[in-house]
Design a protein around this motif. Structure first.
Motif, PDB file in Angstrom:
ATOM      1  N   ARG A   1      13.833 -16.718  -7.542  1.00 21.91           N
ATOM      2  CA  ARG A   1      13.013 -18.471  -7.248  1.00 21.91           C
ATOM      3  C   ARG A   1      11.970 -18.392  -9.023  1.00 21.91           C
ATOM      4  NH1 ARG A   1      15.079 -21.939  -4.217  1.00 21.91           N
ATOM      5  NH2 ARG A   1      15.670 -20.647  -2.240  1.00 21.91           N
ATOM      6  N   GLY A   2      12.405 -17.536  -9.815  1.00 20.60           N
ATOM      7  CA  GLY A   2      11.818 -17.490 -11.123  1.00 20.60           C
ATOM      8  C   GLY A   2      10.650 -17.241 -10.585  1.00 20.60           C
ATOM      9  N   VAL A   3       9.709 -17.056  -9.552  1.00 20.64           N
ATOM     10  CA  VAL A   3       8.403 -16.816  -9.457  1.00 20.64           C
ATOM     11  C   VAL A   3       7.580 -15.500  -9.579  1.00 20.64           C
ATOM     12  CG1 VAL A   3       6.376 -17.197  -7.637  1.00 20.64           C
ATOM     13  CG2 VAL A   3       8.481 -18.425  -7.237  1.00 20.64           C
ATOM     14  N   PRO A   4       6.643 -15.819 -10.740  1.00 20.46           N
ATOM     15  CA  PRO A   4       5.749 -14.194 -10.942  1.00 20.46           C
ATOM     16  C   PRO A   4       5.016 -14.064  -9.909  1.00 20.46           C
ATOM     17  CG  PRO A   4       4.963 -16.621 -12.743  1.00 20.46           C
ATOM     18  CD  PRO A   4       6.226 -16.672 -11.522  1.00 20.46           C
ATOM     19  N   TYR A   5       5.195 -12.577  -9.912  1.00 16.24           N
ATOM     20  CA  TYR A   5       4.657 -11.716  -8.299  1.00 16.24           C
ATOM     21  C   TYR A   5       4.081 -10.711  -8.854  1.00 16.24           C
ATOM     22  CZ  TYR A   5       5.625  -9.074  -3.890  1.00 16.24           C
ATOM     23  OH  TYR A   5       5.003  -8.647  -3.387  1.00 16.24           O
ATOM     24  N   ILE A   6       3.052 -10.922  -7.802  1.00 12.32           N
ATOM     25  CA  ILE A   6       1.957  -9.071  -8.158  1.00 12.32           C
ATOM     26  C   ILE A   6       2.152  -9.012  -6.498  1.00 12.32           C
ATOM     27  CG2 ILE A   6      -0.166  -8.569  -8.099  1.00 12.32           C
ATOM     28  CD1 ILE A   6      -0.563 -10.946 -10.355  1.00 12.32           C
ATOM     29  N   PHE A   7       2.261  -7.744  -5.960  1.00 12.23           N
ATOM     30  CA  PHE A   7       2.478  -7.305  -4.550  1.00 12.23           C
ATOM     31  C   PHE A   7       0.584  -6.643  -4.558  1.00 12.23           C
ATOM     32  CE2 PHE A   7       2.330  -3.297  -2.411  1.00 12.23           C
ATOM     33  CZ  PHE A   7       2.876  -4.274  -0.956  1.00 12.23           C
ATOM     34  N   LYS A   8       0.629  -6.660  -2.883  1.00  8.71           N
ATOM     35  CA  LYS A   8      -0.579  -6.459  -2.921  1.00  8.71           C
ATOM     36  C   LYS A   8      -0.548  -6.178  -1.349  1.00  8.71           C
ATOM     37  CE  LYS A   8      -2.712  -8.350   0.268  1.00  8.71           C
ATOM     38  NZ  LYS A   8      -2.688  -8.120   1.903  1.00  8.71           N
ATOM     39  N   ALA A   9      -1.811  -4.870  -0.870  1.00  5.30           N
ATOM     40  CA  ALA A   9      -2.261  -4.453   0.248  1.00  5.30           C
ATOM     41  C   ALA A   9      -2.799  -3.932   0.547  1.00  5.30           C
ATOM     42  CB  ALA A   9      -0.389  -3.456   0.426  1.00  5.30           C
ATOM     43  N   SER A  10      -3.535  -3.424   1.053  1.00  2.49           N
ATOM     44  CA  SER A  10      -4.837  -2.691   1.481  1.00  2.49           C
ATOM     45  C   SER A  10      -4.815  -1.426   2.352  1.00  2.49           C
ATOM     46  CB  SER A  10      -6.181  -3.674   1.848  1.00  2.49           C
ATOM     47  OG  SER A  10      -6.003  -4.804   1.785  1.00  2.49           O
TER      48      SER A  10
ATOM     49  N   GLY B   1      -0.453  -8.214 -16.125  1.00  2.00           N
ATOM     50  CA  GLY B   1       1.031  -6.836 -16.753  1.00  2.00           C
ATOM     51  C   GLY B   1       1.895  -8.315 -17.572  1.00  2.00           C
ATOM     52  N   ASP B   2       3.129  -8.543 -16.683  1.00  4.85           N
ATOM     53  CA  ASP B   2       3.887  -9.554 -17.127  1.00  4.85           C
ATOM     54  C   ASP B   2       3.550 -11.074 -16.409  1.00  4.85           C
ATOM     55  OD1 ASP B   2       5.042  -9.553 -14.873  1.00  4.85           O
ATOM     56  OD2 ASP B   2       7.025  -8.591 -15.837  1.00  4.85           O
ATOM     57  N   VAL B   3       2.669 -10.964 -15.693  1.00  6.28           N
ATOM     58  CA  VAL B   3       1.871 -11.826 -14.857  1.00  6.28           C
ATOM     59  C   VAL B   3       1.688 -12.720 -16.052  1.00  6.28           C
ATOM     60  CG1 VAL B   3       1.956 -13.126 -12.427  1.00  6.28           C
ATOM     61  CG2 VAL B   3       3.076 -11.925 -12.732  1.00  6.28           C
ATOM     62  N   VAL B   4       2.077 -14.616 -16.391  1.00  9.50           N
ATOM     63  CA  VAL B   4      -0.099 -15.104 -17.022  1.00  9.50           C
ATOM     64  C   VAL B   4      -0.038 -15.690 -15.675  1.00  9.50           C
ATOM     65  CG1 VAL B   4      -0.320 -16.866 -18.337  1.00  9.50           C
ATOM     66  CG2 VAL B   4       1.726 -15.061 -19.382  1.00  9.50           C
ATOM     67  N   LEU B   5      -1.440 -15.895 -15.432  1.00  7.33           N
ATOM     68  CA  LEU B   5      -1.909 -17.124 -14.773  1.00  7.33           C
ATOM     69  C   LEU B   5      -2.673 -17.886 -15.421  1.00  7.33           C
ATOM     70  CD1 LEU B   5      -1.876 -13.736 -14.086  1.00  7.33           C
ATOM     71  CD2 LEU B   5      -3.612 -14.301 -12.038  1.00  7.33           C
ATOM     72  N   GLY B   6      -3.345 -18.675 -14.995  1.00  6.31           N
ATOM     73  CA  GLY B   6      -3.581 -20.739 -15.270  1.00  6.31           C
ATOM     74  C   GLY B   6      -2.890 -21.565 -15.884  1.00  6.31           C
TER      75      GLY B   6
ATOM     76  N   ALA C   1       7.858  -4.779  -0.105  1.00  9.56           N
ATOM     77  CA  ALA C   1       7.831  -4.594  -1.809  1.00  9.56           C
ATOM     78  C   ALA C   1       8.772  -5.294  -2.460  1.00  9.56           C
ATOM     79  CB  ALA C   1       7.204  -3.617  -2.445  1.00  9.56           C
ATOM     80  N   ARG C   2       9.801  -4.512  -2.887  1.00 11.84           N
ATOM     81  CA  ARG C   2      10.871  -5.014  -3.201  1.00 11.84           C
ATOM     82  C   ARG C   2      11.999  -5.937  -2.970  1.00 11.84           C
ATOM     83  NH1 ARG C   2      12.545   1.760  -2.682  1.00 11.84           N
ATOM     84  NH2 ARG C   2      12.980   1.371   0.032  1.00 11.84           N
ATOM     85  N   ARG C   3      12.119  -6.179  -1.253  1.00 15.31           N
ATOM     86  CA  ARG C   3      12.720  -7.372  -1.265  1.00 15.31           C
ATOM     87  C   ARG C   3      11.676  -8.832  -1.164  1.00 15.31           C
ATOM     88  NH1 ARG C   3      13.681  -9.181   5.408  1.00 15.31           N
ATOM     89  NH2 ARG C   3      15.075 -11.766   4.534  1.00 15.31           N
ATOM     90  N   ALA C   4      10.797  -8.936  -1.411  1.00 11.68           N
ATOM     91  CA  ALA C   4       9.707  -9.473  -1.763  1.00 11.68           C
ATOM     92  C   ALA C   4      10.180 -10.091  -3.745  1.00 11.68           C
ATOM     93  CB  ALA C   4       7.680  -9.754  -2.059  1.00 11.68           C
ATOM     94  N   ALA C   5       9.517  -9.141  -4.450  1.00  6.66           N
ATOM     95  CA  ALA C   5       9.994  -8.951  -5.550  1.00  6.66           C
ATOM     96  C   ALA C   5      11.173  -9.524  -5.587  1.00  6.66           C
ATOM     97  CB  ALA C   5       9.720  -7.242  -6.072  1.00  6.66           C
ATOM     98  N   ALA C   6      12.443  -9.508  -5.598  1.00 11.54           N
ATOM     99  CA  ALA C   6      13.607  -9.724  -5.621  1.00 11.54           C
ATOM    100  C   ALA C   6      13.538 -11.026  -5.221  1.00 11.54           C
ATOM    101  CB  ALA C   6      15.007  -8.549  -5.056  1.00 11.54           C
ATOM    102  N   ILE C   7      13.379 -12.032  -3.855  1.00  9.48           N
ATOM    103  CA  ILE C   7      13.236 -13.286  -3.758  1.00  9.48           C
ATOM    104  C   ILE C   7      12.353 -14.025  -4.641  1.00  9.48           C
ATOM    105  CG2 ILE C   7      12.076 -14.831  -1.808  1.00  9.48           C
ATOM    106  CD1 ILE C   7      12.746 -13.128   0.081  1.00  9.48           C
ATOM    107  N   CYS C   8      11.157 -13.275  -5.047  1.00  9.62           N
ATOM    108  CA  CYS C   8      10.927 -14.035  -6.429  1.00  9.62           C
ATOM    109  C   CYS C   8      10.727 -14.115  -7.831  1.00  9.62           C
ATOM    110  CB  CYS C   8       9.045 -13.280  -6.636  1.00  9.62           C
ATOM    111  SG  CYS C   8       7.411 -13.861  -5.515  1.00  9.62           S
ATOM    112  N   ALA C   9      12.223 -13.059  -7.446  1.00  6.85           N
ATOM    113  CA  ALA C   9      12.542 -13.062  -9.271  1.00  6.85           C
ATOM    114  C   ALA C   9      14.447 -14.050  -9.166  1.00  6.85           C
ATOM    115  CB  ALA C   9      13.337 -11.816  -9.483  1.00  6.85           C
TER     116      ALA C   9
END
Length: 276
Positions: A48-57, A9-14, A38-46
Motif C-alpha cells: 500500500r506504500g504505507v511507511p511502517y513501524i512495528f510495535k509490541a510491548s 529509520g527509513d520512515v519520515v514522520l511529520g 510482523a511479516r504480514r503487516a510489513a507486507a501489507i504496508c509495503a
C-alpha cells in the motif's frame, strides 16, 4: 521547539510526509506469532506504500488483574524485537515504564513509548529523552490536549528533538472513552507529529471486571475520522486471531482487516492533499 518532521529509520514522520502506521500485537507473545504478524503487516504496508513501524510491548505494567499476562519481560522481549528488525527490516517501538528501562531498551528499539498513564512522570520522560531515540508519548486519558505542552517541555529539557504525541481517547464517565478530534490539530500546534490510536480509543477500561472490554466495530469509523482530521500517523493493535491475543483481545483489529482499512485511509489522505 523540536522540528516537526524527522526520520525513524527509513520512515519520515511529520507534515508533508505519507501517513505512517505503527502496528503490531499489544504484547510480545511467542516468537513465532510475533514474527508472523510482523511479516504480514510489513507486507501489507509495503504493498500500500504505507511507511511502517512495528510495535509490541515486552511488559504491560497496567493490566487490570494481577493474574493477567504481562509479557516475557525486558530481556526476552527485546530479543524478539531485535529478531523482528532483522527479519523485516522495519523499525520497532516498545513501551518503557521505569527510568532504568530506557537505556537498555534504546539499544534495540527505534522508538521508546511512554504509556498514557505515565505521561506526567517526569523522571521517566527525561530518561527516555536522554537516550537519543525517538519518543512517543501517549496523551493520558485524564489530560487535555493543550496540557501536553508541559510534556513536550520535559522532552526538550531532556534533549529530545524527535518526539511524537498520540491521542488515545479521554475518560468519559465510568469504563468509557471518547475521542475528541480537536486534539489532533491542537497537539500538532506544539510542533510535532500526532498519531491517532484507533484501537485503544475503542477500549472500555475495566469494562469486563477482570479485563478491559472494547468495541472494535468502531475502529474503522474513528480511524477514518482521525485521518480526515489530519493526523500524521495511525497506531493500531493488530492480531491474526484477536480472541486469542494475550492482551487487549477485546479491542484489537483483526489482521485480515488491515489492508482494507489502509485502502480507505490512504484515499482519504490523498483527497485531503488534492483539496489543499
Amino acid at each position: 521547539m523540536a522540528p516537526s518532521r524527522f526520520e525513524v529509520g527509513d520512515v519520515v514522520l511529520g507534515p508533508g510526509s505519507p501517513l505512517f502506521l505503527i502496528a503490531g500485537p499489544c504484547v510480545v507473545e511467542d516468537e513465532a506469532t510475533v514474527l508472523r504478524i510482523a511479516r504480514r503487516a510489513a507486507a501489507i504496508c509495503a504493498a500500500r506504500g504505507v511507511p511502517y513501524i512495528f510495535k509490541a510491548s515486552y511488559d504491560k505494567a497496567n493490566r487490570t488483574s494481577v493474574s493477567s499476562y504481562r509479557g516475557p519481560g525486558m530481556e526476552e522481549g527485546l530479543r524478539v524485537l531485535q529478531e523482528v528488525k532483522r527479519q523485516t527490516g522495519r523499525p520497532v517501538l516498545t513501551d518503557v515504564h521505569l527510568p532504568s528501562e530506557c537505556a537498555p531498551t534504546a539499544e534495540v528499539a527505534d522508538v521508546l513509548q511512554v504509556p498514557a498513564f505515565l505521561c506526567r512522570q517526569t523522571d521517566l520522560v527525561l530518561a527516555a529523552a536522554a537516550t537519543g531515540r525517538a519518543v512517543n508519548v501517549k496523551k493520558g486519558q485524564f489530560m487535555a490536549p493543550w496540557d501536553m505542552r508541559s510534556v513536550v517541555g520535559k522532552l526538550e529539557a531532556g534533549g529530545c528533538r524527535r518526539y511524537l504525541l498520540t491521542e488515545r481517547g479521554a475518560s468519559f464517565g465510568y469504563n468509557n472513552l471518547v475521542s475528541d478530534m480537536r486534539s489532533i490539530p491542537i497537539m500538532q500546534a506544539l510542533g510535532c507529529p500526532v498519531v491517532f490510536d484507533g484501537t485503544h480509543s475503542v477500549q472500555l477500561p475495566g469494562g469486563q471486571g477482570e479485563t478491559s472490554g472494547g468495541s472494535p466495530e468502531f475502529i474503522p469509523t474513528l480511524v477514518r475520522c482521525a485521518v480526515a482530521a489530519g493526523c500524521d500517523g495511525l497506531f493500531l493493535e493488530v492480531h491474526e486471531d484477536p480472541a486469542r491475543s494475550r492482551s487487549d483481545a477485546a479491542n484489537a483489529l483483526h489482521l485480515d482487516r488491515l489492508d482494507g482499512l489502509l485502502s480507505q485511509v490512504t484515499r482519504i489522505r490523498e483527497a485531503l492533499g488534492a483539496g489543499s
